[in-house]
Design an enzyme around this catalytic site. Structure first.
Site, PDB file in Angstrom:
ATOM      1  N   CYS A  53      28.778  16.595  15.125  1.00 45.70           N
ATOM      2  CA  CYS A  53      28.966  17.667  16.119  1.00 45.70           C
ATOM      3  C   CYS A  53      30.344  18.308  15.967  1.00 45.70           C
ATOM      4  O   CYS A  53      31.346  17.612  15.793  1.00 45.70           O
ATOM      5  CB  CYS A  53      28.803  17.088  17.527  1.00 45.70           C
ATOM      6  SG  CYS A  53      28.986  18.347  18.806  1.00 45.70           S
ATOM      7  N   CYS A  57      34.863  16.368  22.097  1.00 46.90           N
ATOM      8  CA  CYS A  57      34.826  15.523  23.308  1.00 46.90           C
ATOM      9  C   CYS A  57      35.479  14.169  22.981  1.00 46.90           C
ATOM     10  O   CYS A  57      35.017  13.464  22.076  1.00 46.90           O
ATOM     11  CB  CYS A  57      33.396  15.331  23.776  1.00 46.90           C
ATOM     12  SG  CYS A  57      32.519  16.895  23.975  1.00 46.90           S
ATOM     13  N   CYS A  60      33.463  10.827  22.435  1.00 48.24           N
ATOM     14  CA  CYS A  60      32.187  10.855  21.729  1.00 48.24           C
ATOM     15  C   CYS A  60      32.269  10.524  20.233  1.00 48.24           C
ATOM     16  O   CYS A  60      32.908  11.240  19.466  1.00 48.24           O
ATOM     17  CB  CYS A  60      31.557  12.225  21.907  1.00 48.24           C
ATOM     18  SG  CYS A  60      29.929  12.296  21.142  1.00 48.24           S
ATOM     19  N   CYS A  97      14.285  11.473  27.373  1.00 47.51           N
ATOM     20  CA  CYS A  97      15.367  12.451  27.280  1.00 47.51           C
ATOM     21  C   CYS A  97      15.789  12.540  25.817  1.00 47.51           C
ATOM     22  O   CYS A  97      16.220  11.557  25.227  1.00 47.51           O
ATOM     23  CB  CYS A  97      16.532  12.013  28.153  1.00 47.51           C
ATOM     24  SG  CYS A  97      17.879  13.203  28.113  1.00 47.51           S
ATOM     25  N   CYS A 129      12.954  15.565  29.121  1.00 47.74           N
ATOM     26  CA  CYS A 129      14.295  16.111  29.363  1.00 47.74           C
ATOM     27  C   CYS A 129      14.933  16.358  27.997  1.00 47.74           C
ATOM     28  O   CYS A 129      14.640  15.656  27.027  1.00 47.74           O
ATOM     29  CB  CYS A 129      15.106  15.093  30.160  1.00 47.74           C
ATOM     30  SG  CYS A 129      16.845  15.540  30.364  1.00 47.74           S
ATOM     31  N   CYS A 189      19.892  18.167  35.351  1.00 50.42           N
ATOM     32  CA  CYS A 189      20.485  16.829  35.315  1.00 50.42           C
ATOM     33  C   CYS A 189      21.934  17.036  34.882  1.00 50.42           C
ATOM     34  O   CYS A 189      22.180  17.570  33.792  1.00 50.42           O
ATOM     35  CB  CYS A 189      19.713  15.984  34.300  1.00 50.42           C
ATOM     36  SG  CYS A 189      20.496  14.401  33.966  1.00 50.42           S
ATOM     37  N   ARG A 261      21.744   8.273  38.493  1.00 56.13           N
ATOM     38  CA  ARG A 261      21.348   7.457  37.342  1.00 56.13           C
ATOM     39  C   ARG A 261      22.505   6.614  36.824  1.00 56.13           C
ATOM     40  O   ARG A 261      23.574   7.137  36.496  1.00 56.13           O
ATOM     41  CB  ARG A 261      20.824   8.365  36.218  1.00 56.13           C
ATOM     42  CG  ARG A 261      20.366   7.586  34.981  1.00 56.13           C
ATOM     43  CD  ARG A 261      19.582   8.458  34.012  1.00 56.13           C
ATOM     44  NE  ARG A 261      18.489   9.083  34.716  1.00 56.13           N
ATOM     45  CZ  ARG A 261      18.286  10.405  34.784  1.00 56.13           C
ATOM     46  NH1 ARG A 261      19.079  11.213  34.155  1.00 56.13           N
ATOM     47  NH2 ARG A 261      17.273  10.885  35.466  1.00 56.13           N
TER      48      ARG A 261
HETATM   49  S1  SF4 Z   1      29.412  14.849  23.742  1.00 58.61           S
HETATM   50 FE1  SF4 Z   1      29.439  14.488  21.506  1.00 58.61          FE
HETATM   51  S2  SF4 Z   1      27.538  15.397  20.795  1.00 58.61           S
HETATM   52 FE2  SF4 Z   1      27.884  16.226  22.852  1.00 58.61          FE
HETATM   53  S3  SF4 Z   1      29.034  18.124  22.545  1.00 58.61           S
HETATM   54 FE3  SF4 Z   1      30.583  16.515  22.797  1.00 58.61          FE
HETATM   55  S4  SF4 Z   1      31.067  15.815  20.696  1.00 58.61           S
HETATM   56 FE4  SF4 Z   1      29.122  16.962  20.607  1.00 58.61          FE
END
Ligand code: SF4
Length: 363
Positions: A53, A57, A60, A97, A129, A189, A261
């Site tokens: 990705c 974040c 993540c 999901c 979902c 959600c 949840r």
């Molecule tokens: S949480 Fe992870 S997968 Fe989702 S947008 Fe952020 S970096 Fe990408």
């Protein structure tokens, strides 16, 4: 009693900081007025496209810029997803999901495949979902037409603390996607993560942002951070169970109708801790041995816990009737080749940059 939509941070803080027993009693009372306290909705989270990705974040492992041991995967096939959904159904899940590690949905073959997955799972009489990143209104409508039941897009934290965790898109972009979903009949959600280094005020701020949405989200996942080596938040300490229970109870009080949840972080919680969360108003869990990329209790362990607590899994479509799936050839919507517009906040986060630098191979 009508749902209150004008919660302030001060009011929410006052609830969060109540003496523990009082907080628990109030939350449990509200929970019983709006829900069957012995029923818990079980969702299975399936990572249909893992890793790679472009976002940053801080929590993540799927962000391509950090160096984690995560093994990425291209988009699963419709048949693979169907097989997993059938397994989930057989083990008591009412909802599947599907998560894809995308910044946003791109119109094209992959999205068409996701729409087919939605149709396929809906036809298995399960709630479907998706969590696919940012969406345009047209994409939300196409998902709705395929039979999507819910769309997940977490706010993650308060607007203020969000800037300390993510720099590649803004908080308002998240609200925009939620707004696009709200223009359809798909339920929303949206929740967040605690234990990322935020203050209690930030937790209350996140609940203000969620509870002042009108309507409030139909589901609110509360995650406890699972720190993953290689991510900027790898050294974050485990969030105390008491904080998790307080957060669940406060969420229940300010969003009485919502399904709260228990999401990531359950492997770090004892059964007793989880039982207190259920008492405080949690009425949904994610099942399956993995939550996208982080570990989760085994389904049989969860069923043992349900037995010990006298809890029953909720049947699908209790809150809202099953959507109809329109087949691709009868679709009213065109593929517009759209990309959602998002802001580029332009700020940097030192710990995200440091994690990225660490990941780069030394010359
Ligand atoms: S949480 Fe992870 S997968 Fe989702 S947008 Fe952020 S970096 Fe990408």
């Amino acid at each position: 009693m009508a749902t209150k939509h004008d919660w302030t941070k001060e009011e929410i803080l006052e609830i969060y900081n109540k003496p523990f027993m009082e907080l628990l009693y109030e939350a449990a009372t509200i929970h019983r007025l709006h829900h069957d306290p012995n029923t818990v909705q079980v969702s299975t989270l399936l990572s249909i496209k893992t890793g790679g990705c472009p976002e940053d974040c801080g929590y993540c492992p799927q962000a391509a810029r950090y160096h984690t041991d995560l093994e990425g995967n291209d988009l699963m096939s419709v048949n693979q997803v169907k097989a997993q959904a059938l397994r989930a159904k057989a083990s008591g899940s009412s909802r599947v999901c599907m998560g894809a590690a995308w910044r946003n949905v791109k119109d094209g073959e992959e999205f068409d495949n996701v729409l087919e997955m939605v149709r396929t799972i809906n036809k298995l009489d399960m709630e479907v979902c998706c969590t696919l990143g940012m969406l345009t209104e047209n994409q939300a409508q196409r998902l709705a037409e395929a039979g999507l039941y819910a769309y997940n897009h977490n706010l993650d934290s308060s607007e203020e603390y969000y800037k300390e965790v993510i720099s590649t898109r803004g908080f308002e972009d998240r609200l925009k996607t939620i707004d696009n979903v709200r223009k359809t009949n798909v339920t929303v959600c949206s929740g967040g993560i605690i234990g990322m280094g935020e203050t209690v005020e930030d937790r209350a701020g996140m609940l203000v942002a969620l509870s002042t949405l009108n309507p409030q989200p139909e589901s609110v996942p509360i995650n406890a951070l699972v720190p993953v080596e290689g991510t900027p938040l790898e050294e974050q300490e485990q969030v105390p169970i008491w904080d998790m229970i307080r957060m669940v109870a406060t969420t229940r009080i300010v969003m009485p109708e919502t399904q709260v949840r228990l999401s990531a972080g359950r492997t770090q919680m004892s059964r007793e801790g989880q039982a207190m969360c259920f008492f405080a108003g949690a009425n949904s869990i994610f099942a399956g041995d993995k939550l996208l990329t982080t570990p989760n209790p085994d389904v049989s362990e969860d069923m043992e816990m349900f037995k010990a607590l006298g809890l029953n899994p909720q049947k699908p479509f209790v809150k809202k009737s099953q959507p109809e799936s329109v087949d691709a050839e009868n679709s009213k919507f065109q593929n517009l080749g759209e990309k959602p517009k998002w802001s580029r906040p332009g700020h940097t986060i030192d710990r995200n940059i440091a994690a990225q630098q660490k990941a780069k191979p030394k010359a």
